[in-house]
Scaffold this active site. Structure first.
Site, PDB file in Angstrom:
ATOM      1  N   MET A   1       1.424  10.149  -1.040  1.00 24.62           N
ATOM      2  CA  MET A   1       1.289   9.041  -2.003  1.00 24.62           C
ATOM      3  C   MET A   1       0.579   9.607  -3.218  1.00 24.62           C
ATOM      4  O   MET A   1      -0.567   9.269  -3.526  1.00 24.62           O
ATOM      5  CB  MET A   1       0.485   7.906  -1.350  1.00 24.62           C
ATOM      6  CG  MET A   1       1.297   7.150  -0.314  1.00 24.62           C
ATOM      7  SD  MET A   1       0.256   6.210   0.805  1.00 24.62           S
ATOM      8  CE  MET A   1      -0.088   7.479   2.016  1.00 24.62           C
TER       9      MET A   1
ATOM     10  N   ASP B   1       6.069   1.712   7.864  1.00 24.64           N
ATOM     11  CA  ASP B   1       4.655   2.077   7.766  1.00 24.64           C
ATOM     12  C   ASP B   1       3.865   0.928   7.164  1.00 24.64           C
ATOM     13  O   ASP B   1       4.090   0.555   6.012  1.00 24.64           O
ATOM     14  CB  ASP B   1       4.560   3.331   6.876  1.00 24.64           C
ATOM     15  CG  ASP B   1       3.166   3.892   6.738  1.00 24.64           C
ATOM     16  OD1 ASP B   1       2.230   3.363   7.364  1.00 24.64           O
ATOM     17  OD2 ASP B   1       3.012   4.876   5.992  1.00 24.64           O
TER      18      ASP B   1
ATOM     19  N   MET C   1      -3.456  10.578  -0.318  1.00 20.70           N
ATOM     20  CA  MET C   1      -3.614   9.637  -1.442  1.00 20.70           C
ATOM     21  C   MET C   1      -4.422  10.288  -2.552  1.00 20.70           C
ATOM     22  O   MET C   1      -5.449  10.918  -2.274  1.00 20.70           O
ATOM     23  CB  MET C   1      -4.335   8.386  -0.953  1.00 20.70           C
ATOM     24  CG  MET C   1      -3.636   7.703   0.192  1.00 20.70           C
ATOM     25  SD  MET C   1      -4.580   6.298   0.779  1.00 20.70           S
ATOM     26  CE  MET C   1      -3.438   5.671   2.027  1.00 20.70           C
TER      27      MET C   1
ATOM     28  N   HIS D   1       2.840  12.093   4.531  1.00 22.29           N
ATOM     29  CA  HIS D   1       3.249  11.029   3.606  1.00 22.29           C
ATOM     30  C   HIS D   1       2.477  11.212   2.304  1.00 22.29           C
ATOM     31  O   HIS D   1       1.281  10.939   2.234  1.00 22.29           O
ATOM     32  CB  HIS D   1       2.932   9.679   4.281  1.00 22.29           C
ATOM     33  CG  HIS D   1       3.231   8.489   3.456  1.00 22.29           C
ATOM     34  ND1 HIS D   1       2.827   7.201   3.810  1.00 22.29           N
ATOM     35  CD2 HIS D   1       3.918   8.340   2.287  1.00 22.29           C
ATOM     36  CE1 HIS D   1       3.236   6.339   2.908  1.00 22.29           C
ATOM     37  NE2 HIS D   1       3.896   6.999   1.969  1.00 22.29           N
TER      38      HIS D   1
ATOM     39  N   SER E   1      -1.138   7.108  12.548  1.00 19.92           N
ATOM     40  CA  SER E   1      -1.753   7.548  11.287  1.00 19.92           C
ATOM     41  C   SER E   1      -3.253   7.686  11.495  1.00 19.92           C
ATOM     42  O   SER E   1      -3.907   6.761  11.982  1.00 19.92           O
ATOM     43  CB  SER E   1      -1.490   6.502  10.191  1.00 19.92           C
ATOM     44  OG  SER E   1      -2.429   6.688   9.139  1.00 19.92           O
TER      45      SER E   1
ATOM     46  N   ASP F   1      -1.709  10.609   5.837  1.00 14.71           N
ATOM     47  CA  ASP F   1      -1.581   9.877   4.572  1.00 14.71           C
ATOM     48  C   ASP F   1      -2.360  10.563   3.473  1.00 14.71           C
ATOM     49  O   ASP F   1      -3.594  10.593   3.484  1.00 14.71           O
ATOM     50  CB  ASP F   1      -2.111   8.450   4.763  1.00 14.71           C
ATOM     51  CG  ASP F   1      -1.160   7.620   5.603  1.00 14.71           C
ATOM     52  OD1 ASP F   1       0.017   7.490   5.199  1.00 14.71           O
ATOM     53  OD2 ASP F   1      -1.586   7.116   6.653  1.00 14.71           O
TER      54      ASP F   1
ATOM     55  N   MET G   1       8.042   1.197   3.156  1.00 16.21           N
ATOM     56  CA  MET G   1       6.659   0.722   3.255  1.00 16.21           C
ATOM     57  C   MET G   1       6.668  -0.784   3.523  1.00 16.21           C
ATOM     58  O   MET G   1       7.327  -1.547   2.819  1.00 16.21           O
ATOM     59  CB  MET G   1       5.906   0.994   1.943  1.00 16.21           C
ATOM     60  CG  MET G   1       5.544   2.444   1.683  1.00 16.21           C
ATOM     61  SD  MET G   1       4.599   3.240   3.003  1.00 16.21           S
ATOM     62  CE  MET G   1       3.124   2.230   3.086  1.00 16.21           C
TER      63      MET G   1
ATOM     64  N   HIS H   1       0.942  11.190  11.810  1.00 16.42           N
ATOM     65  CA  HIS H   1       1.224  10.789  10.429  1.00 16.42           C
ATOM     66  C   HIS H   1      -0.035  11.010   9.588  1.00 16.42           C
ATOM     67  O   HIS H   1      -1.120  10.530   9.927  1.00 16.42           O
ATOM     68  CB  HIS H   1       1.623   9.307  10.429  1.00 16.42           C
ATOM     69  CG  HIS H   1       2.030   8.759   9.106  1.00 16.42           C
ATOM     70  ND1 HIS H   1       3.311   8.878   8.606  1.00 16.42           N
ATOM     71  CD2 HIS H   1       1.333   8.063   8.170  1.00 16.42           C
ATOM     72  CE1 HIS H   1       3.385   8.273   7.428  1.00 16.42           C
ATOM     73  NE2 HIS H   1       2.198   7.774   7.143  1.00 16.42           N
TER      74      HIS H   1
HETATM   75  C1  DX5 Z   1      -0.858   2.935   4.011  1.00 11.98           C
HETATM   76  C2  DX5 Z   1      -0.527   4.140   4.856  1.00 11.98           C
HETATM   77  C3  DX5 Z   1      -0.346   3.858   6.291  1.00 11.98           C
HETATM   78  C4  DX5 Z   1      -1.526   3.272   7.003  1.00 11.98           C
HETATM   79  C5  DX5 Z   1      -1.020   2.489   8.185  1.00 11.98           C
HETATM   80  O1  DX5 Z   1      -0.837   3.293   2.679  1.00 11.98           O
HETATM   81  O2  DX5 Z   1       0.660   4.757   4.376  1.00 11.98           O
HETATM   82  O3  DX5 Z   1       0.151   4.995   6.986  1.00 11.98           O
HETATM   83  O4  DX5 Z   1      -2.450   4.220   7.442  1.00 11.98           O
HETATM   84  O5  DX5 Z   1      -2.088   1.813   8.736  1.00 11.98           O
HETATM   85  P1  DX5 Z   1      -1.898   0.445   9.522  1.00 11.98           P
HETATM   86  O6  DX5 Z   1      -1.005   0.717  10.678  1.00 11.98           O
HETATM   87  O7  DX5 Z   1      -3.292   0.112   9.922  1.00 11.98           O
HETATM   88  O8  DX5 Z   1      -1.310  -0.555   8.569  1.00 11.98           O
HETATM   89 ZN    ZN Z   2       1.643   6.381   5.625  1.00 11.34          ZN
END
Ligand code: DX5
Ligand code: ZN
Length: 234
Positions: free
Chosen positions: A74, A181, A43, A72, A14, A41, A143, A39
């Site tokens: 969110m 994740d 948000m 992903h 990620s 993310d 998660m 990956h």
């Molecule tokens: C959290 C994300 C993850 C995050 C993982 O909301 O969905 O993908 O970046 O990071 P680490 O591996 O540092 O927990």
């Molecule tokens: Zn993620």
């Protein structure tokens, strides 16, 4: 607990916490270290208490690598943005069960757009909540931290949840990938793979400022190698 269907283990770094001034270097290093996908993310500051980036960065990453892009989402109201992320180059679009009131329709739309479809669930959401949708998706994302930030601590009860999710998928969709994740590193990757996870997101364990991205990826692979070699011997 082991799935009856063999699933190759894949590592999905990620890029959430990288220095975006060096995005191209980070992607190149992950690729050189044999990452299996990237990956991303997304948000929205609404579904989760943080804002990251949108389709523009996905499209920039698309221009930097041929690796599959695992997006992903969110975000609330994912339906409004699915086509933007598909056009930006997403290969897998994962939406949250908690954010999609018409989940089946959302998943159908993802498939129509030519993407693989994933459904994610938060730590407080039961395994059973994705049972009806499970035959329609390519991947389920459990998660293992509350979504919103990188670098959080793995929630220990997740190991049993992964095992229960793999059992549910073995019943309803045996070829479905099971992604995990949050808070995963060399110390616990063997455990989550042993419990049935096969797509492993790792942010801070890969991009941790040491600069040795390939070494970090290799440490992750070493972390689960024993589990998979035991399987092969059986
Ligand atoms: C959290 C994300 C993850 C995050 C993982 O909301 O969905 O993908 O970046 O990071 P680490 O591996 O540092 O927990
Ligand atoms: Zn993620």
């Amino acid at each position: 607990m082991r799935s009856k269907t063999p699933h190759n283990v894949k590592i999905a770094p990620s890029i959430l916490t990288i220095d975006f001034g060096h995005l191209a270097d980070a992607i190149a290093a992950a690729e050189a270290g044999s990452a299996d996908m990237i990956h991303l993310d997304i948000m929205d500051g609404n579904f989760v208490p943080n804002i990251s980036f949108g389709p523009l960065i996905v499209s920039t990453v698309r221009g930097l690598t041929d690796l599959p892009l695992d997006v992903h989402l969110m975000i609330q109201d994912a339906d409004r943005y699915l086509s933007d992320f598909a056009e930006a180059g997403a290969d897998i679009l994962t939406v949250h069960v908690e954010a999609c009131p018409h989940l089946h329709r959302t998943i159908q739309r993802t498939i129509e757009l030519g993407c693989k479809s994933g459904v994610a669930l938060n730590p407080g959401t039961p395994v059973e909540s994705i049972r009806e949708i499970s035959p329609f998706v390519d991947m389920v994302l459990v998660m293992t931290v509350n979504p919103g930030f990188g670098g959080q601590r793995f929630i220990e009860t997740s190991t049993s949840k992964i095992q229960r999710m793999r059992a549910l998928l073995d019943e309803y969709n045996p070829t479905c990938d099971l992604e995990v994740d949050g808070g995963i590193g060399a110390h616990n990757i063997g455990d989550v793979v042993q419990r049935g996870a096969n797509v492993i997101v790792a942010g801070s364990a890969v991009f941790n400022g040491t600069g040795d991205i390939a070494g970090n990826l290799s440490a992750l692979r070493d972390g689960y190698a024993q589990v998979t070699s035991r399987r092969r011997k059986k």
